[in-house]
Design an enzyme around this catalytic site. Sequence first.
Site, PDB file in Angstrom:
ATOM      1  N   SER A   1      18.825  33.163  25.213  1.00  0.00           N
ATOM      2  CA  SER A   1      17.787  34.095  24.787  1.00  0.00           C
ATOM      3  C   SER A   1      18.390  35.266  24.025  1.00  0.00           C
ATOM      4  O   SER A   1      19.526  35.682  24.287  1.00  0.00           O
ATOM      5  CB  SER A   1      17.042  34.630  26.015  1.00  0.00           C
ATOM      6  OG  SER A   1      16.223  35.731  25.688  1.00  0.00           O
TER       7      SER A   1
ATOM      8  N   TYR B   1      16.366  38.471  33.905  1.00  0.00           N
ATOM      9  CA  TYR B   1      16.197  37.302  33.043  1.00  0.00           C
ATOM     10  C   TYR B   1      17.372  37.184  32.077  1.00  0.00           C
ATOM     11  O   TYR B   1      17.974  36.114  31.928  1.00  0.00           O
ATOM     12  CB  TYR B   1      14.877  37.407  32.267  1.00  0.00           C
ATOM     13  CG  TYR B   1      14.721  36.346  31.203  1.00  0.00           C
ATOM     14  CD1 TYR B   1      14.535  35.008  31.546  1.00  0.00           C
ATOM     15  CD2 TYR B   1      14.763  36.677  29.848  1.00  0.00           C
ATOM     16  CE1 TYR B   1      14.390  34.030  30.574  1.00  0.00           C
ATOM     17  CE2 TYR B   1      14.614  35.706  28.870  1.00  0.00           C
ATOM     18  CZ  TYR B   1      14.435  34.388  29.238  1.00  0.00           C
ATOM     19  OH  TYR B   1      14.307  33.422  28.280  1.00  0.00           O
TER      20      TYR B   1
END
Length: 322
Positions: free
Chosen positions: A127, A152
């Site tokens: 990501s 995350y």
Amino acid sequence: MKILVTGAAGFIGHALVKRLASCATSIVGIDNLNDYYDVELKHSRLKELESVTNFQFMKADISDATQLNEIFQSHQFDVVVNLAAQAGVRYSIENPSAYIQANVVGFFNILEACRHFAVKHLLYASSSSVYGLNKKTPFSVDDSVDNPISLYAATKKSNELMAHTYAHLYKFKTTGLRFFTVYGPWGRPDMAMFKFTKSIFEGKPIDIYNNGELSRDFTYIDDIVEAVSALVQRSPRADEPLYHVYNIGHGSPVKLMDFVRAVEKAADKKAIYNYLPMQAGDVSQTWADTQALYEATGCRPAVKIEEGSERFVSWFKNYYNV
């Protein structure tokens, strides 16, 4: 090639299966169909994949090592694309344990299965959030990513470190895919394009964080899967390292308010703005340096936000009978 796509009922997974259908002998897709967002949307994506004749779906969870190993043993995959994960920066603040289970334990199980069942190439979703508060732009794969600001992001950084270790120790190829703000038809309901469109049609306010002083490298889904497919099919040079990471982004950030105006234009309706301060775990800007991706694949993402917004809103209106 025999290919496994995890998270196959997800936004990117569903689109990737369609894109890979022409270059794979067989594709197996797995997904645990969790209720992080509307499960009916996931079933609708799977229904659309019924026309892919060389695709087989199995409900499975990458956190279940026994179940995962049985699937690997039955199929002997050449390539694995791991897109299964607990997504979302903001939700990681509320429910951190879900991220450890899916993104750390689940990814470890994927690595172990690839090692024991002689998978040649593992590609996995990372990501843009791994760049944290990086001030240097555009974000390069050569930049330090040692300061994530959400759990995350930390789990995605851990995936890259684990993949590097396994590539080094067990000599199979790993490729990390740092996705930048993916949007388009069949997108996730928790992402800005979907939320804004839904709220605009319902006449509800849209939340504008940091008073609109944000920009994102919005990347259309077709550009995403084109790049991933090219990396799946790429034949590496003999002298290349086994570990790679690529930015999968458009390469040109869009200001949040320009993004909002593009959605408004596509919907032919004005939004109601609800200005809010910066959300915890968020960053003010993302911007992908995609030169490494271009050199490896020749891919340059091309769909601009205006065109992508029109395509998404058209899909949304059709799917929800607006």
